[in-house]
Write an enzyme that holds these catalytic residues in place. Structure first.
Site, PDB file in Angstrom:
ATOM      1  N   SER A 187      44.390  45.956  41.516  1.00 49.81           N
ATOM      2  CA  SER A 187      44.115  47.103  42.392  1.00 49.81           C
ATOM      3  C   SER A 187      44.917  48.343  42.023  1.00 49.81           C
ATOM      4  O   SER A 187      46.001  48.258  41.454  1.00 49.81           O
ATOM      5  CB  SER A 187      44.346  46.695  43.852  1.00 49.81           C
ATOM      6  OG  SER A 187      45.618  46.153  44.042  1.00 49.81           O
ATOM      7  N   LYS A 212      47.008  41.248  41.562  1.00 52.94           N
ATOM      8  CA  LYS A 212      48.115  42.093  41.113  1.00 52.94           C
ATOM      9  C   LYS A 212      47.885  43.521  41.601  1.00 52.94           C
ATOM     10  O   LYS A 212      46.973  44.203  41.131  1.00 52.94           O
ATOM     11  CB  LYS A 212      48.227  42.091  39.584  1.00 52.94           C
ATOM     12  CG  LYS A 212      49.568  42.677  39.149  1.00 52.94           C
ATOM     13  CD  LYS A 212      49.536  43.379  37.820  1.00 52.94           C
ATOM     14  CE  LYS A 212      49.182  44.834  37.881  1.00 52.94           C
ATOM     15  NZ  LYS A 212      50.083  45.729  38.619  1.00 52.94           N
ATOM     16  N   GLY A 265      40.337  51.157  39.245  1.00 55.16           N
ATOM     17  CA  GLY A 265      41.401  51.884  38.560  1.00 55.16           C
ATOM     18  C   GLY A 265      40.792  52.788  37.513  1.00 55.16           C
ATOM     19  O   GLY A 265      39.626  53.189  37.636  1.00 55.16           O
ATOM     20  N   SER A 266      41.559  53.078  36.485  1.00 57.65           N
ATOM     21  CA  SER A 266      41.087  54.065  35.514  1.00 57.65           C
ATOM     22  C   SER A 266      40.107  53.458  34.515  1.00 57.65           C
ATOM     23  O   SER A 266      40.145  52.258  34.233  1.00 57.65           O
ATOM     24  CB  SER A 266      42.281  54.676  34.785  1.00 57.65           C
ATOM     25  OG  SER A 266      42.990  53.658  34.137  1.00 57.65           O
ATOM     26  N   THR A 267      39.276  54.313  33.977  1.00 57.74           N
ATOM     27  CA  THR A 267      38.259  53.891  33.015  1.00 57.74           C
ATOM     28  C   THR A 267      38.911  53.294  31.766  1.00 57.74           C
ATOM     29  O   THR A 267      38.446  52.276  31.235  1.00 57.74           O
ATOM     30  CB  THR A 267      37.395  55.124  32.648  1.00 57.74           C
ATOM     31  OG1 THR A 267      36.802  55.604  33.859  1.00 57.74           O
ATOM     32  CG2 THR A 267      36.301  54.780  31.656  1.00 57.74           C
ATOM     33  N   VAL A 269      41.754  51.679  31.368  1.00 64.48           N
ATOM     34  CA  VAL A 269      42.258  50.307  31.586  1.00 64.48           C
ATOM     35  C   VAL A 269      41.078  49.335  31.675  1.00 64.48           C
ATOM     36  O   VAL A 269      41.106  48.247  31.105  1.00 64.48           O
ATOM     37  CB  VAL A 269      43.142  50.254  32.859  1.00 64.48           C
ATOM     38  CG1 VAL A 269      43.467  48.823  33.242  1.00 64.48           C
ATOM     39  CG2 VAL A 269      44.423  51.053  32.647  1.00 64.48           C
ATOM     40  N   GLU A 293      35.312  49.536  39.457  1.00 62.59           N
ATOM     41  CA  GLU A 293      35.021  50.900  39.904  1.00 62.59           C
ATOM     42  C   GLU A 293      36.119  51.770  39.315  1.00 62.59           C
ATOM     43  O   GLU A 293      37.304  51.503  39.528  1.00 62.59           O
ATOM     44  CB  GLU A 293      34.984  50.978  41.431  1.00 62.59           C
ATOM     45  CG  GLU A 293      33.997  49.999  42.088  1.00 62.59           C
ATOM     46  CD  GLU A 293      32.566  50.051  41.544  1.00 62.59           C
ATOM     47  OE1 GLU A 293      32.136  51.106  41.039  1.00 62.59           O
ATOM     48  OE2 GLU A 293      31.874  49.009  41.595  1.00 62.59           O
ATOM     49  N   CYS A 327      39.452  58.949  43.912  1.00 62.88           N
ATOM     50  CA  CYS A 327      38.499  58.882  42.799  1.00 62.88           C
ATOM     51  C   CYS A 327      37.345  59.840  43.059  1.00 62.88           C
ATOM     52  O   CYS A 327      36.695  60.308  42.143  1.00 62.88           O
ATOM     53  CB  CYS A 327      37.986  57.461  42.650  1.00 62.88           C
ATOM     54  SG  CYS A 327      37.503  56.769  44.220  1.00 62.88           S
ATOM     55  N   GLU A 425      39.560  63.721  34.026  1.00 63.95           N
ATOM     56  CA  GLU A 425      40.078  63.373  35.352  1.00 63.95           C
ATOM     57  C   GLU A 425      41.585  63.612  35.351  1.00 63.95           C
ATOM     58  O   GLU A 425      42.311  63.026  34.550  1.00 63.95           O
ATOM     59  CB  GLU A 425      39.795  61.895  35.663  1.00 63.95           C
ATOM     60  CG  GLU A 425      40.276  61.519  37.062  1.00 63.95           C
ATOM     61  CD  GLU A 425      40.068  60.046  37.404  1.00 63.95           C
ATOM     62  OE1 GLU A 425      40.518  59.183  36.637  1.00 63.95           O
ATOM     63  OE2 GLU A 425      39.470  59.771  38.466  1.00 63.95           O
TER      64      GLU A 425
HETATM   65  P1  NAD Z   1      45.283  52.400  36.722  1.00 62.10           P
HETATM   66  O1  NAD Z   1      44.080  52.115  35.907  1.00 62.10           O
HETATM   67  O2  NAD Z   1      46.440  53.034  36.058  1.00 62.10           O
HETATM   68  O3  NAD Z   1      45.832  51.039  37.366  1.00 62.10           O
HETATM   69  C1  NAD Z   1      45.005  50.150  38.088  1.00 62.10           C
HETATM   70  C2  NAD Z   1      45.623  48.770  38.019  1.00 62.10           C
HETATM   71  O4  NAD Z   1      45.574  48.312  36.673  1.00 62.10           O
HETATM   72  C3  NAD Z   1      47.097  48.734  38.430  1.00 62.10           C
HETATM   73  O5  NAD Z   1      47.358  47.554  39.145  1.00 62.10           O
HETATM   74  C4  NAD Z   1      47.820  48.736  37.102  1.00 62.10           C
HETATM   75  O6  NAD Z   1      49.083  48.130  37.151  1.00 62.10           O
HETATM   76  C5  NAD Z   1      46.881  47.938  36.233  1.00 62.10           C
HETATM   77  N1  NAD Z   1      47.003  48.235  34.803  1.00 62.10           N
HETATM   78  C6  NAD Z   1      47.377  49.396  34.219  1.00 62.10           C
HETATM   79  N2  NAD Z   1      47.336  49.277  32.875  1.00 62.10           N
HETATM   80  C7  NAD Z   1      46.920  48.013  32.603  1.00 62.10           C
HETATM   81  C8  NAD Z   1      46.656  47.292  31.410  1.00 62.10           C
HETATM   82  N3  NAD Z   1      46.830  47.837  30.216  1.00 62.10           N
HETATM   83  N4  NAD Z   1      46.209  46.018  31.524  1.00 62.10           N
HETATM   84  C9  NAD Z   1      46.017  45.454  32.731  1.00 62.10           C
HETATM   85  N5  NAD Z   1      46.272  46.091  33.898  1.00 62.10           N
HETATM   86  C10 NAD Z   1      46.700  47.360  33.839  1.00 62.10           C
HETATM   87  O7  NAD Z   1      44.786  53.262  37.978  1.00 62.10           O
HETATM   88  P2  NAD Z   1      45.643  53.928  39.150  1.00 62.10           P
HETATM   89  O8  NAD Z   1      46.421  55.074  38.585  1.00 62.10           O
HETATM   90  O9  NAD Z   1      46.362  52.915  39.942  1.00 62.10           O
HETATM   91  O10 NAD Z   1      44.468  54.497  40.069  1.00 62.10           O
HETATM   92  C11 NAD Z   1      43.822  55.687  39.787  1.00 62.10           C
HETATM   93  C12 NAD Z   1      42.506  55.469  39.064  1.00 62.10           C
HETATM   94  O11 NAD Z   1      41.669  54.621  39.839  1.00 62.10           O
HETATM   95  C13 NAD Z   1      41.731  56.758  38.864  1.00 62.10           C
HETATM   96  O12 NAD Z   1      41.141  56.775  37.593  1.00 62.10           O
HETATM   97  C14 NAD Z   1      40.667  56.690  39.964  1.00 62.10           C
HETATM   98  O13 NAD Z   1      39.518  57.447  39.698  1.00 62.10           O
HETATM   99  C15 NAD Z   1      40.383  55.223  39.986  1.00 62.10           C
HETATM  100  N6  NAD Z   1      39.795  54.820  41.267  1.00 62.10           N
HETATM  101  C16 NAD Z   1      38.447  54.584  41.302  1.00 62.10           C
HETATM  102  C17 NAD Z   1      37.834  54.237  42.499  1.00 62.10           C
HETATM  103  C18 NAD Z   1      36.354  53.981  42.550  1.00 62.10           C
HETATM  104  O14 NAD Z   1      35.886  53.464  43.556  1.00 62.10           O
HETATM  105  N7  NAD Z   1      35.597  54.318  41.522  1.00 62.10           N
HETATM  106  C19 NAD Z   1      38.597  54.120  43.654  1.00 62.10           C
HETATM  107  C20 NAD Z   1      39.972  54.346  43.587  1.00 62.10           C
HETATM  108  C21 NAD Z   1      40.557  54.692  42.375  1.00 62.10           C
END
Ligand code: NAD
Length: 543
Positions: A187, A212, A265-267, A269, A293, A327, A425
């Protein structure tokens, strides 16, 4: 074994409390903030229902006051991920065989605990840990998480009721089995509700989960876990680990029992994980479900007939609430020249009154961004815009990280429609505006469509119905959540099912039946009452 077909209790959206001066909820929340701010947090992982501590402690500090120590959490490593997988697999047989109404009751009870006795705890933890103001916490951590848990139950019920037809002499049935193996829920930091739903939705469907959360949202994750345990979730159904994402991925994606990824999370990742899963696909016992997402570059498009005040309000709310760390946040806008002076004036007027600061002062509209890395990245984009000949910082542009990671609401005017902040973004309180000629609507729609690879949310403003219809068709693939004369943020569970296409994710619409289907592996059972005893069919007979 269940001996009845039960009705569900009534399920509706959780009403949002106002936190206006003088209200009971405001007083309760302030008291909880004072209590939680005292600190002393010691947050363990929860594996197989047991608290797991390590000798690696990580500080928890409010982003808006980084000198203040709230406490620490216990960081785990790969061995803890393995423990969590083992616990999930051990818990699976009993959990998947538990009657559906018992699983439903656990999540309905969790929802009531959040709406009731834990409401201000989950709000205060989100406010302090993720720097969300009272209203933004209320709509996310309290109401949206309650809605996810309640509507998931209703959607599960509706899904279970989805049954095939049966012709005479047979009975066809569909069993919505959980998936064999375990699910990995990963998440993001920005929504407590999403953090609770990513493990919650698969678990409700009878799956067991390794969860996690983001390292910057551990405080609220801890409260969610506490609530689920109090609601009666059996040990090992959801296992909460605090470790690095790559560590978790490394262990999980090599395990043959890995059966699904529930990610937000991010695209970047998500892309990396999808690639690893593909490379390892023949390792797995079954083809994993991949639900993700991801990012957005969400737009507001105003046509020459739009109302400037309405557009400005949508931009202020859409771009700057929760510091633009949604997001769905409006981060690029296309405004016609005939409206621009008015839109700019209204935004300027609003921004004069918008206060930036910590979350305990309820008059602050904008709080801190999540951490120093995010602050530095955003400050760099602002500096580059100030120095660029292709852009101009026309509102805001200040930032300061002495006390907290504060970026003031900033509006960049892009002289070219493909300026970097129109495309990428940023995930902060920065809006980029491109002003177009009123007779170039069609060209601007083309630019809007092609400028970004994302397609999460988008909003159009127009006074003309024929134009609204045209834009809706023309922009069909640019947004999974499309808004007409409204801001592009604030989706409500069961009202605007949320998710986007293109590079914004798999668009499985969190909180809807479409998402729940991903956590089931349907089995069709055909039962024949009087089986055939003659292998011949009539066509084989002589004339
Ligand atoms: P993130 O991708 O940095 O992290 C998300 C999760 O992935 C975290 O738990 C993080 O620890 C984990 N992670 C990071 N790098 C990793 C790797 N190499 N391998 C495995 N796990 C890894 O995202 P964030 O900064 O927490 O959240 C912001 C992002 O989430 C933005 O891009 C936002 O647009 C997106 N988001 C999308 C939606 C949607 O519904 N589309 C909703 C909320 C957030």
């Amino acid at each position: 074994m269940t001996k009845a077909i039960f009705d569900l209790p009534e399920i509706t959206n959780e009403p949002v409390k106002s936190y206006a001066p003088g209200t009971a909820e405001r007083k309760e929340l302030k008291a909880k903030l004072t209590e939680f701010k005292k600190g002393g947090l010691d947050l363990p992982m929860v594996i197989d229902g047991k608290e797991v501590r390590t000798d690696k402690l990580h500080d928890i500090r409010p982003p808006h006051n980084h000198q203040h120590l709230l406490g620490h959490y216990h960081q785990g490593g790969k061995e803890h991920v393995q423990m969590a997988i083992d616990a999930a697999l051990k818990a699976k047989p009993a959990w998947e065989n538990m009657n559906w109404e018992s699983r439903a009751a656990i999540f309905l009870k969790a929802a009531d605990l959040i709406a009731g006795p834990y409401r201000q705890s989950i709000n205060a933890a989100t406010m302090l840990g993720q720097s969300k103001n009272a209203f933004q916490s209320e709509i996310d951590a309290a109401c949206e998480l309650v809605d996810f848990y309640r509507f998931n139950v209703r959607n599960m019920y509706d899904l279970y009721a989805m049954q095939p037809n049966s012709s005479a002499g047979i009975w066809n049935r569909m069993v919505w089995r959980p998936i064999e193996g375990f699910i990995f829920a990963l998440s993001p930091f920005n929504f407590t509700a999403i953090a609770g739903n990513l493990p919650g939705a698969p678990a409700l469907m009878g799956n067991t989960v390794v969860w996690k959360p983001s390292k910057t949202a551990v405080y609220s994750a801890h409260i969610i876990m506490q609530i689920l345990q109090e609601a009666g979730l059996p040990d090992g159904v959801i296992n909460l680990v605090y470790c690095s994402g790559p560590d978790a991925a490394d262990v999980i994606f090599k395990d043959k029992h890995f059966a699904g990824l529930h990610f937000t999370g991010s695209t970047k990742v998500f892309d990396g994980m999808w690639k690893t899963i593909s490379e390892n696909v023949s390792t797995y016992n079954s083809y994993p479900r991949i639900v993700g997402e991801t990012g957005g570059k969400d737009y507001v498009f105003a046509d020459p007939t739009a109302n400037a005040k309405q557009v400005a309000t949508a931009l202020i709310r859409g771009a700057f609430e929760y510091q633009g760390q949604k997001c769905s946040a409006a981060s690029r806008a296309y405004i016609p020249e005939n409206l621009w002076d008015d839109v700019l004036k209204y935004m300027k007027d609003d921004l004069k009154n918008i206060k930036v600061g910590d979350v305990e002062n309820f008059t602050n509209f904008v709080n801190a961004v999540i951490d120093e890395a995010s602050f530095d990245k955003l400050a760099k984009y602002i500096d580059e815009a100030k120095a660029s000949g292709d852009a101009e910082v026309i509102l805001g542009g200040e930032y300061d990280k002495k006390v907290g990671y504060f970026i003031h609401p900033t509006v960049i005017l892009a002289k070219k429609p493909d300026y970097v902040t129109m495309r990428e973004e940023l995930f902060g309180p920065i809006l980029t505006v491109y002003v177009y000629k009123p007779d170039e609507v069609e060209e601007t729609l083309d630019i809007l469509d092609k400028t970004s690879r994302y397609a999460l949310t988008g909003a159009i403003f127009s006074a003309r119905r024929d134009k609204i219809e045209h834009y809706t068709h023309r922009l069909m693939h640019t947004a999974g959540n499309f808004y007409i004369n409204d801001k592009p943020t604030g989706a409500v569970v069961d009202q605007q099912p949320f998710g986007g296409g293109r590079r914004s994710g798999t668009n499985d619409k969190a909180g809807s039946i479409f998402n729940l289907i991903r956590w089931a592996s349907p089995q069709c059972i055909k039962e024949t009452f009087v089986p055939a005893t003659d292998y011949m069919y009539p066509n084989f007979l002589e004339e």
